[in-house]
Design a protein around this motif. Sequence first.
Motif, mmCIF file in Angstrom:
data_model
loop_
_atom_site.group_PDB
_atom_site.id
_atom_site.type_symbol
_atom_site.label_atom_id
_atom_site.label_comp_id
_atom_site.label_asym_id
_atom_site.label_seq_id
_atom_site.Cartn_x
_atom_site.Cartn_y
_atom_site.Cartn_z
ATOM 1 N N GLU A 191 0.726 -1.190 0.170
ATOM 2 C CA GLU A 191 -0.025 0.052 0.067
ATOM 3 C C GLU A 191 0.802 1.284 0.084
ATOM 4 O O GLU A 191 0.472 2.222 -0.643
ATOM 5 C CB GLU A 191 -0.786 -0.058 1.074
ATOM 6 C CG GLU A 191 -2.027 -1.164 1.094
ATOM 7 C CD GLU A 191 -2.817 -1.159 -0.017
ATOM 8 O OE1 GLU A 191 -3.070 0.337 -0.515
ATOM 9 O OE2 GLU A 191 -3.177 -1.998 -0.689
ATOM 10 N N ARG A 192 1.835 1.275 0.620
ATOM 11 C CA ARG A 192 2.887 2.450 0.573
ATOM 12 C C ARG A 192 3.451 2.644 -0.612
ATOM 13 O O ARG A 192 3.576 3.871 -1.306
ATOM 14 C CB ARG A 192 3.995 2.404 1.657
ATOM 15 C CG ARG A 192 3.755 2.117 3.295
ATOM 16 C CD ARG A 192 4.803 1.968 3.930
ATOM 17 N NE ARG A 192 6.163 2.672 3.547
ATOM 18 C CZ ARG A 192 7.310 2.127 3.323
ATOM 19 N NH1 ARG A 192 7.688 0.911 3.145
ATOM 20 N NH2 ARG A 192 8.348 3.317 3.210
ATOM 21 N N CYS A 193 3.768 1.646 -1.360
ATOM 22 C CA CYS A 193 4.641 1.716 -2.653
ATOM 23 C C CYS A 193 3.750 1.488 -3.859
ATOM 24 O O CYS A 193 4.369 1.498 -4.944
ATOM 25 C CB CYS A 193 5.755 0.734 -2.579
ATOM 26 S SG CYS A 193 7.076 1.020 -1.450
ATOM 27 N N HIS B 248 5.102 16.203 -6.362
ATOM 28 C CA HIS B 248 5.479 15.653 -5.384
ATOM 29 C C HIS B 248 4.819 14.220 -5.571
ATOM 30 O O HIS B 248 3.950 13.897 -6.088
ATOM 31 C CB HIS B 248 4.936 16.101 -3.890
ATOM 32 C CG HIS B 248 5.492 17.462 -3.616
ATOM 33 N ND1 HIS B 248 6.694 17.790 -3.077
ATOM 34 C CD2 HIS B 248 4.752 18.776 -3.951
ATOM 35 C CE1 HIS B 248 6.733 19.066 -2.939
ATOM 36 N NE2 HIS B 248 5.467 19.430 -3.467
ATOM 37 N N LYS B 249 5.918 13.011 -5.110
ATOM 38 C CA LYS B 249 5.388 11.847 -5.403
ATOM 39 C C LYS B 249 4.641 11.264 -4.091
ATOM 40 O O LYS B 249 5.036 11.475 -2.835
ATOM 41 C CB LYS B 249 6.714 10.607 -5.469
ATOM 42 C CG LYS B 249 7.324 10.845 -6.842
ATOM 43 C CD LYS B 249 8.632 10.207 -6.778
ATOM 44 C CE LYS B 249 9.368 10.423 -8.085
ATOM 45 N NZ LYS B 249 10.646 9.340 -7.980
ATOM 46 N N VAL B 250 3.597 10.687 -4.296
ATOM 47 C CA VAL B 250 2.660 10.155 -3.173
ATOM 48 C C VAL B 250 3.341 9.181 -2.391
ATOM 49 O O VAL B 250 3.509 9.173 -1.156
ATOM 50 C CB VAL B 250 1.220 9.721 -3.763
ATOM 51 C CG1 VAL B 250 0.335 8.780 -2.617
ATOM 52 C CG2 VAL B 250 0.580 11.027 -4.301
ATOM 53 N N SER B 251 3.804 8.066 -3.092
ATOM 54 C CA SER B 251 4.453 7.091 -2.314
ATOM 55 C C SER B 251 5.516 7.429 -1.609
ATOM 56 O O SER B 251 5.644 6.942 -0.538
ATOM 57 C CB SER B 251 4.747 6.030 -3.416
ATOM 58 O OG SER B 251 5.781 6.448 -4.325
ATOM 59 N N PHE C 202 4.040 8.584 2.289
ATOM 60 C CA PHE C 202 4.450 7.284 3.067
ATOM 61 C C PHE C 202 5.905 6.562 2.929
ATOM 62 O O PHE C 202 6.069 5.670 3.489
ATOM 63 C CB PHE C 202 3.324 6.229 1.987
ATOM 64 C CG PHE C 202 2.176 6.732 2.000
ATOM 65 C CD1 PHE C 202 1.171 7.031 3.097
ATOM 66 C CD2 PHE C 202 1.536 6.765 0.747
ATOM 67 C CE1 PHE C 202 0.083 7.547 2.986
ATOM 68 C CE2 PHE C 202 0.181 7.176 0.518
ATOM 69 C CZ PHE C 202 -0.437 7.332 1.621
ATOM 70 N N GLY C 203 6.743 7.271 2.564
ATOM 71 C CA GLY C 203 8.217 7.286 2.707
ATOM 72 C C GLY C 203 8.661 5.800 1.999
ATOM 73 O O GLY C 203 9.618 5.497 2.508
ATOM 74 N N CYS C 204 8.102 5.786 0.884
ATOM 75 C CA CYS C 204 8.501 4.360 -0.002
ATOM 76 C C CYS C 204 9.356 5.057 -0.975
ATOM 77 O O CYS C 204 9.045 6.115 -1.901
ATOM 78 C CB CYS C 204 7.270 3.835 -0.686
ATOM 79 S SG CYS C 204 7.787 2.564 -1.807
ATOM 80 N N ASP C 205 10.660 4.582 -0.832
ATOM 81 C CA ASP C 205 11.820 5.117 -1.765
ATOM 82 C C ASP C 205 11.983 4.163 -2.971
ATOM 83 O O ASP C 205 13.211 4.300 -3.625
ATOM 84 C CB ASP C 205 12.956 5.445 -1.006
ATOM 85 C CG ASP C 205 13.614 3.964 -0.126
ATOM 86 O OD1 ASP C 205 12.958 2.917 -0.552
ATOM 87 O OD2 ASP C 205 14.610 4.238 0.304
#
Length: 451
Positions: free
Chosen positions: A261-263, A440-443, A447-450
Amino acid sequence: MLQQPLRYILPCSPTYWIRGQVVMKLLPHILFICLALALTWAQDHHQHHADVLDRCKGLEMDAVAVNEEGIPYFFKGDHLFKGFHGKAELSNGSFAELDDHHHLGHVDAAFRMHYEDDPTHHDHMFFFLDNKVFRYYQHKLEAGYPKDISEVFPGIPDHLDAAVECPKPECDEDSVIFFKKDDIYHYNVKTKAVEKKEFDSMPNCTSAFRFMEHYYCFHGHMFSKFDPKTGDVHGKYPKEARDYFMRCSKFSDESDHLERERCSRVHLDAITSDDDGDLYAFRGHHFIRKDNNDTLTSNNIESAFKELHSEVDAVFSYQDHLYMIKDDHLYVYKVGEPHTHLDGYPKPVKEELGIEGPIDAAFVCQDHHIAHIIKGKDIYDVDMSATPRVPSNKRPISVLNKVDAAMCGPGGVKVIRGNHFYHFDSVMLFVASRALPEQHKVSLELFGCDH
């Protein structure tokens, strides 16, 4: 006894034989019936095939490409899936000439060209079928196409497995990467030079695409993220494509639900934060909760909002309650552990907010009584403290054609479209804006997904 003359009817034959005589006057009617039957069979056959193609059951895609609006197209056989959810449709409905010039059983490879130095190529979509290449711009086939692959991309073989664009500086020069079995070809768009490479750490790609400046190789219903220059695969791969690139209600047993879900690259349906600062983000059958300590948890919607079940259209917070809109109905929950569904709900959105559903997004800014409702390309204000509630102050939204979700906090308004969000200091600036602010990237940033 004298044998009777042969009697039979061939309903889709150009003649009727009755008692040995040829009856021709019914021929136009017969042909019309046969044509109608054939068209009905074809329509039913294609519809059945589309219904059978369920990407959530694990399909190996033939090709993937992102269109001019950033929407990924997933090709399977003579069908395609647009975006990350929805049913398959016939490819020739969007790209008719693929069937006119070539019997469309499949697409070998596809990509969208990135070459800003040459507007005649930039943002055009290329499709590869056997030894031919088709070039489209805004779903229209360019004059002179299809052409032989060797004419347009000299040094590139026929019957490709995959292709993906690679603009500089992600590649040293604006390039296209072609895949055929173990062979990798880097094609320089400007010079037409071809460099053959070995990507030893990568599996053979059945399709590939570039999305949010990352590169993905699909093999079966798994995928690996790779470095386009070296082919290196870093991190824990392969991963399940259905977890990240498709909206499926059920996932594999090996799935890490929070990471998925984060990524996920699938857009959010709704997002809000409650009075305590806890963020709720909804997608399909699942949601993420991020508390004010930035701790993330994930679960299915039914576990916390069982009356809602799944797939909300919009959510906003007001006075310790979550207002959740699904289709034409409004559900209201009192925030707590667990959340409490209010008696008498759901109620029609029209009855509660004075506006017809469905709604695309909704939000309330802190300490205010105004719910901002986005429907299509317009935004309305609804005073939550009034009785009855009536939408007012309708304004057009100029900066985006569609809004997937939105939320408001102390820092302003976050508006989500696809995999990105845009920050505006106020509702007024959002409505008045004629140009998009920084993307900006949502993930990553929510949510801190790199990866």
